[in-house]
Design a protein around this motif. Structure first.
Motif, mmCIF file in Angstrom:
data_model
loop_
_atom_site.group_PDB
_atom_site.id
_atom_site.type_symbol
_atom_site.label_atom_id
_atom_site.label_comp_id
_atom_site.label_asym_id
_atom_site.label_seq_id
_atom_site.Cartn_x
_atom_site.Cartn_y
_atom_site.Cartn_z
ATOM 1 N N ALA A 252 -10.823 -26.587 -8.380
ATOM 2 C CA ALA A 252 -10.902 -25.396 -7.519
ATOM 3 C C ALA A 252 -10.996 -25.751 -6.038
ATOM 4 C CB ALA A 252 -12.087 -24.526 -7.927
ATOM 5 N N MET B 105 -2.583 -24.161 -7.882
ATOM 6 C CA MET B 105 -3.354 -23.868 -9.090
ATOM 7 C C MET B 105 -2.522 -23.014 -10.045
ATOM 8 S SD MET B 105 -6.176 -24.449 -10.652
ATOM 9 C CE MET B 105 -7.279 -25.021 -9.360
ATOM 10 N N ARG C 185 -8.991 -24.867 -13.447
ATOM 11 C CA ARG C 185 -9.508 -23.997 -12.368
ATOM 12 C C ARG C 185 -10.873 -24.449 -11.877
ATOM 13 N NH1 ARG C 185 -7.290 -18.024 -12.755
ATOM 14 N NH2 ARG C 185 -5.460 -18.475 -13.968
#
Length: 122
Positions: free
Chosen positions: A77, A85, A73
């Motif tokens: 990101a 994700m 993450r």
């Protein structure tokens, strides 16, 4: 599965004492490691050593999956959309579960290769 086998015994490996059980154990263990390991005659000659190599390889993969799950993450990101994700995290979770089961299988097969016999507890 035979009730005399320990929990986590791999379906692809015949029970100890069955015809060719060690051959099925070796084949299963080789399936857990990189294909290049098949070139090492010592691993075919000594299945307990192959189990050690498999344990080390599976453990490293499990650690990598756990680290990836913890960091994906933050690390990606800005590079992945939310659905990717979520899919990545799910993939890490599934791989972790698969490797955890494989690690348990390696332990019980390695024990059987060393001559240990599992006795169920009441």
């Amino acid at each position: 599965m035979d009730g005399t086998l320990p929990p986590g015994w791999p379906d692809a490996v015949r029970p100890p004492g069955a015809p060719d059980w060690e051959q099925t154990a070796v084949a299963w263990l080789f399936d857990l490691v990189p294909p290049d390991y098949r070139a090492h005659a010592v691993l075919r000659r000594y299945p307990v050593l192959l189990a050690r190599f498999a344990r080390d390889h599976v453990t490293a993969g499990l650690e990598a999956a756990r680290a990836g799950w913890r960091t994906v993450r933050v690390d990606l990101a800005d590079d992945l959309p939310a659905d990717a994700m979520t899919a990545a995290i799910t993939a890490y979770e599934r791989e972790g579960a698969r490797l955890s089961a494989a690690a348990r299988g390696v332990e019980v097969v390695a024990g059987a290769l060393r001559g240990e016999r599992w006795v169920p507890r009441l």
